[in-house]
Structure formats: C-alpha cells, structure tokens
Design an enzyme around this catalytic site. Sequence first.
Site, PDB file in Angstrom:
ATOM      1  N   SER A 282       0.875  -1.191   0.046  1.00 16.14           N
ATOM      2  CA  SER A 282      -0.022  -0.212  -0.074  1.00 16.14           C
ATOM      3  C   SER A 282       0.581   1.292  -0.001  1.00 16.14           C
ATOM      4  O   SER A 282       1.977   0.978   0.211  1.00 16.14           O
ATOM      5  CB  SER A 282      -1.092  -0.040   1.234  1.00 16.14           C
ATOM      6  OG  SER A 282      -0.211   0.157   2.610  1.00 16.14           O
ATOM      7  N   ASP A 283       0.392   2.348  -0.454  1.00 13.45           N
ATOM      8  CA  ASP A 283       1.155   3.378  -0.127  1.00 13.45           C
ATOM      9  C   ASP A 283       1.003   3.904   1.639  1.00 13.45           C
ATOM     10  O   ASP A 283       0.172   3.424   2.146  1.00 13.45           O
ATOM     11  CB  ASP A 283       0.757   4.747  -1.108  1.00 13.45           C
ATOM     12  CG  ASP A 283       1.608   5.658  -1.138  1.00 13.45           C
ATOM     13  OD1 ASP A 283       2.545   5.754  -0.465  1.00 13.45           O
ATOM     14  OD2 ASP A 283       1.516   6.678  -2.061  1.00 13.45           O
ATOM     15  N   TRP A 284       1.719   4.997   1.706  1.00 16.74           N
ATOM     16  CA  TRP A 284       1.786   5.395   3.140  1.00 16.74           C
ATOM     17  C   TRP A 284       0.632   5.838   4.038  1.00 16.74           C
ATOM     18  O   TRP A 284      -0.221   6.494   3.510  1.00 16.74           O
ATOM     19  CB  TRP A 284       2.753   6.668   3.206  1.00 16.74           C
ATOM     20  CG  TRP A 284       3.073   7.071   4.811  1.00 16.74           C
ATOM     21  CD1 TRP A 284       2.566   7.625   5.516  1.00 16.74           C
ATOM     22  CD2 TRP A 284       4.467   6.842   5.033  1.00 16.74           C
ATOM     23  NE1 TRP A 284       3.285   8.033   6.703  1.00 16.74           N
ATOM     24  CE2 TRP A 284       4.430   7.521   6.424  1.00 16.74           C
ATOM     25  CE3 TRP A 284       5.808   6.514   4.570  1.00 16.74           C
ATOM     26  CZ2 TRP A 284       5.724   7.671   7.477  1.00 16.74           C
ATOM     27  CZ3 TRP A 284       6.995   6.753   5.456  1.00 16.74           C
ATOM     28  CH2 TRP A 284       6.808   7.007   6.719  1.00 16.74           C
ATOM     29  N   SER A 286      -2.129   4.366   3.413  1.00 13.58           N
ATOM     30  CA  SER A 286      -3.249   4.313   2.439  1.00 13.58           C
ATOM     31  C   SER A 286      -4.323   3.315   2.637  1.00 13.58           C
ATOM     32  O   SER A 286      -5.642   3.712   2.333  1.00 13.58           O
ATOM     33  CB  SER A 286      -2.978   4.315   0.908  1.00 13.58           C
ATOM     34  OG  SER A 286      -2.529   2.778   0.558  1.00 13.58           O
TER      35      SER A 286
END
Length: 750
Positions: A282-284, A286
Amino acid sequence: MKYYSIIIVLALMSCSHSKVSTNKDTVEERFIDSILATMSIDDKIGQTNLRGTSSRAKTLSEELKEDVRQGKVGALLNVMKVEFVDELQKIAVEESPNKIPLIFGRDVIHGFKTIFPIPLGLAASWDTDIAKSSSRIAAIEASSVGIRWTFAPMLDIARDSRWGRIAESPGEDTYLASVLGKAYIQGFQGDSLNNPTSIAACAKHYIGYGAVEGGRDYNTTVIPEPLLRNVYLPPFQSALDVGAATVMTSFNEINGIPATGNEFLLKHVLRDELKFDGFVVSDWDSVIEMIAHGYAKDEKQAGELAANAGMDMEMTSKAYEHHLKDLIKEDKVKERQLDEFVKNILRIKLRLGLFEKPYRDKNNEANFYKEAHLAEAKEAAIKSAVLLKNKRILPLSSATKVALIGPLANAPLDQMGTWTFDGEKEHTVTPLKAFKEAQVNFKYVEALTHSRDRSKEQFQKAVDGVKDSDVIVFVAGEEAILSGEAHSRATIDLPGAQEDLIKVLSKTGKPIVLVIMAGRPITITNIIDNVDAVLMSWHPGTMGGVALQEIIYGLREPEGRLPVSWPKKAGQLPYFYNHKSTGRPANKEDYVAMYDIPVGAWQSSLGNDSHYLDIGYTPHFPFGFGLGYTAFKYDDLQISKDTIGFNETLLVKASITNVGERPGKEIVQLYTQDVVGSITRPVRELKGFQHINLNVGETKEVTFKVFPRQLEFTNHKGIRATEEGDFNIWVSSDATSGLKGTFYLKKECQ
Ligand code: BGC
C-alpha cells in the site's frame, strides 16, 4: 539460516530470473510453501507489515528491535544507518521465529547520492539507455547501505502540470512512459534480482494517481475502463513484462473505490490478467485512509477491505497488525488469503537472494559519487535539457561577457529537485560553480535569493550589475519544495518577483537567456517576448550546472524533447496532445479571439468550436518539441502499402536532413490516428521514436515498422482489438507537425 540453506541453492536456480513465473510447482514455490508451513498466523501477519522509521533516528529503538525479534515486521522503510540495517537483519535471521530476512526499502527515485534529473526531466531525454543506467547507478549506490527495495519507478501518466507529482512522473504519454518504465526496472533490478547490487523495483502508483481532479494531490479520479486500459495501464503492464518485483497502490479512489481496497484492480487485473506474482504494497497509510475516503468505517474494516482486495503488505499503518487475526477468526478474511500475501512477499525475498545472503555486501561499500556516476549524471542532464526558444543567441561564444543571475543560479539543494532524501547539496555543481570551474568570462550578479523572493530591493543593483555584460543568463524556476508530493499549484508561473526582474532586465537591451529549473512546465507567456532563449533544464540534479555550462557555450547541444505539453496558462489544464477530436474540433479558420469580438455582439456561438477565447486551443509548446543547435528537414514520406492486413507489417520511411550549421541530434517521432473507431480515438498517438545523429548536410532515411497489434485499444464493451479502417500516420519532430500519410487496415487479410 542452516534450516534454509539446503534448498536455497536449488530454489535460486529456478528463480534467478527476474521475469514473472506463473508455474506454481517449482522449487521456488516448494521452498516458499515449506516456510509457510512452519508459520503461525502471527508470524504470517508480521510479514505483511512494512514498518516506517525515521531516517534521522540517532538510535535504534528497543521496541523496534523487539518487534523484529518477535517476527512482527516483514520489511522496513527508511532505516538509513548501516549499523542499524545490519543489527536489525541479524535479529531477524537469528532470533525471529522463522528466521526470515527483512527487506529494507527507501524512496530511491532519481538517484541515491548521485542525483539525476527529476523523472520528468529524464523523460525529456526519450532515452531508455540513460533511464536504465541512471537507475542502475542508483541501485549500486543504495544497495551499498543495505537498501534492496526502491519505491520507484513512478509510472503515473500526468496530464496536468499543476499536480506537484508531475515532477516524478514520466509525463503525459503512455508509450513513452511504458518504454522508460521498462528501462528503469531493468536498471534497478539488474540482470538478476539476487545480485547484491540489484534492488527490487516498485511500479507505482497503481493506478490513475495522475488523473486527480484539478491536479490537486490525493484527489478523486474518475477513469472509465477504456481510458484505464488505453492510457493508464500499459506502463504497468510493461513494468510487469520485465519482472517488476512489487507494485504500490495509489492514494486515490477510482470511480468511487480507493485503489488500496480495489479488488477489481488488484485481483482481476493485476493478478489474473497481468499474471503479477510479486507483492503489492500500500502507499503510506493508504489502508487507513480508506476511512477518510468514506469507504471504511474504521481501521478494522479498512484492513478487511484491503485484505479481501488482495493488498499484500501494509505500509506504515497497522490495520493488518491490529485486526487481521480477528478478521480471520471471524471468517471475514480467509487464512488462505493471508497465505497468498506471505507467499508473494517470500517470493521476492527469495528472488532478492536474502535467504542466502541477508546482509549487505561489504564489497559494495561506499559506491557514492564515483566518477562514472557523475559523468552519467551530467550526460542525463544534457539529454534532458529542452531548448524551447532560441533567437540565434545560443550557443554563446567564449568571448561573450556573461552576467549570471537568478535565484536558481546557485541553489545546490533546489537543483536536486523533489524527493532526494539522500543527495547531499555539497556535491551539487550549480551553474555558478560550473561557470567558475570552466573559467568562462562571466560575473555573478545577486538579486533574488530564492524562487519565492518577492523583494525588489536589489533590482537596481541587478540592473547596474549586468550593464557591462553582453548577455544575461537568468536561471529562474521553482525551489524543489514547490513540486513533488502534496505540492500542487493553481498557477504555475515563476513565483516571487522573477517575472518582474526579467522585465526590468530586458529594458537594459541586453539579450536574456532564460534557463528554467523547475519540477513542472512553467507558464512563461508573460515574459516570452522579454527573453531571447528559453532552456528548460527541469531540476537537473548533481551535475546540472556542468551540463548547463556546456550547453550554453555550445560544447554540447540540448538534446531533450518535451514529455509533456507545455501550457500557455494553468487554466488550460489538463492538456495533452492525444486528446479526442470532439464534434467541433478547434481550427485556425474558425477561431475567434476574445478581443476580436465586437462590443455589444449579438449572442451567438461565435467560432463554434472547442477553444478558449483568450488563449486559443494550442499549448505554448507541444509534446515532443525541442530545438537543438541545428535544423532538420523532413522529406519524402514513404508508406510501404496503401492497405495492410492484420498479420502484415507496414514500413514507414522518411528522409531527415541536417540543414543547419552544426552536427546535431534529432528524435524522430512516429504518430498514428485511428480515424474512426467503435469508440472515439485520440487525434494522434505516439507509436515509436528514433534518435539519429546527422552531420551538416547529411541525410538519413529513418524506417519505422508498424504492427497492427500496436494499434489495438479497449472499447466500451471491454473488447481489446485492432479495428479495420483508415489510419493517418505522421513522421515528425513533435506531436502537432510532420509529414502525413495514410493507410487502410483490412480485416480480410487476417
Ligand atoms: C508516497 C510514495 C512513497 C511513500 C514512501 C508516500 O507518501 O506517495 O510514493 O514511496 O510515501 O515514502
């Protein structure tokens, strides 16, 4: 370690390639299954945890060490002290329950220590060799401190220069992004992932992040499936074709569903269609941002949605760590789903050779700023620089007395550009430093201290300072912090008092060479007539000053071409060359300019086509555009056949002649248009390009092959096919000009 060593050799033999393998019954898979069989649910959840740390931390926290010891962490982000990397890895492989090594990740975006031009700048090179060598160098430097995973390349198509992250993007074109993305991955991952200087790449941000509304970062996107498949997906497909080890989900929602919890995108498209067998991160935060999106009611549901969508590893937030066990107990997430995550993650750890050699390679130590790295960084900056205007002022002769001025003329930090956490400004060669080192005839005139400086106090001093010079070289632009993540702008002109200073200096009558260092195209319609040349250098990185000095004095020519349409005004955005025609396409004949409308005009749809009354319908400079120090003539377009069948190849030839006064390099571009389709098609699409070098007076015949397969697209029914019909074709030096031909693609010949 002993436990693994017997089968590792065999496993590595089967997976030393970086290409995707779909065969599940391999030694590699059996090795992974054998580890999985020994793991508890807690151990498995630990593998899905990408723990963020601060790269500035002076000490290693006991809590983190304990978590690693207990197997609660699968990978770490931003551990930048080699002692910490070594210590944590030792704990993982000697003391954690399953002795599984950690992966250490970092944003190594456009260089690690040696900084290359920002990705948008590198895209202006249209050069896959330099894309590959820059990421190879970044990998060599980063792996020497134990980093084996980068969160790059960013493959987001960016059609709106207001968006701050356009700086990190490959620009607006799908084909260019696809070929460059491939090259970046080959550079980062090297010949084999298990080479100690290889780092796992991460194709990000999956997907559509560049399509954010209004260019505002993190915003909503609405991307119909044909657009998704025709524009946004191909770069990711190319990345996976060359074995990109990981994929990062994007922050945005797409058509109402956040990418991080999007089962259709993660399972159906990425796994089933594209056969991706690495892991998704995932992104930070997210995962938990799905709460703010209004898609999950709390952390637990966010974890459930991400897990069931097929998101393998969670960056920084802890929805999996806190809730996955309960979600499995409650049968809301199947344990076999978690097993899949762990297998995907272990597969990449295995391919990186971490089970065999978990520690950083000490032979690879301190590979920073090697001469060859700096030479390549200079080369990249030359290849990325785009000359937009030149009233026969550049190149300057060595006798010219230059006044070097402007807030970016000596801005070592800003010159490196966005997202350069490890680059050190002390190593940056600014134009001022390079001019001094080259001992050119110049004086440095200080005026504005930084790009947002609004003070006019030093204007008179600046005017006095340039008086005895022949030419003013004004290095303007944006500080690095004005582009990149979260740094979108509604206006994209030169900030601060830069335009005012340029106007004041132009009154001195001295010719002005405007050099721009910025993370995005900058609107310059207000000052274009005040300057004699415009050279876009993006944020050119460590060696940018040397590259600029050599270009300005003609030792080299600027070799870049725009990877993005250059707008006249921000109000024109999003703008991209491969737009649709509309029912009322803009054209010269019908265009009505605002000030030509008679006062009191009768209400009517004057002009009747798709344009702005105040700025027309064209960009300031089109996609693909860039001048060199010579001129080229395009002649004699030859198309091998009027009609081709679906299994045939079309040959398209054109003769290019250097009609200028010095040898030069041209990037010859091939565009097509599918005139009528089952859904409307773009007015042009880039299908190929070639770099050629020509001596004065020399002519070269350039040949492109067009395969019907290159003309396929996905329509509203989800059918991906090439359709019979008329096509236009151009061989050109940018997206709006060129030699035009036609051909017919005929189905019967299939
Ligand atoms: C960015 C990613 C980046 C990650 C880790 C996020 O804010 O969107 O591109 O890789 O942080 O630093």
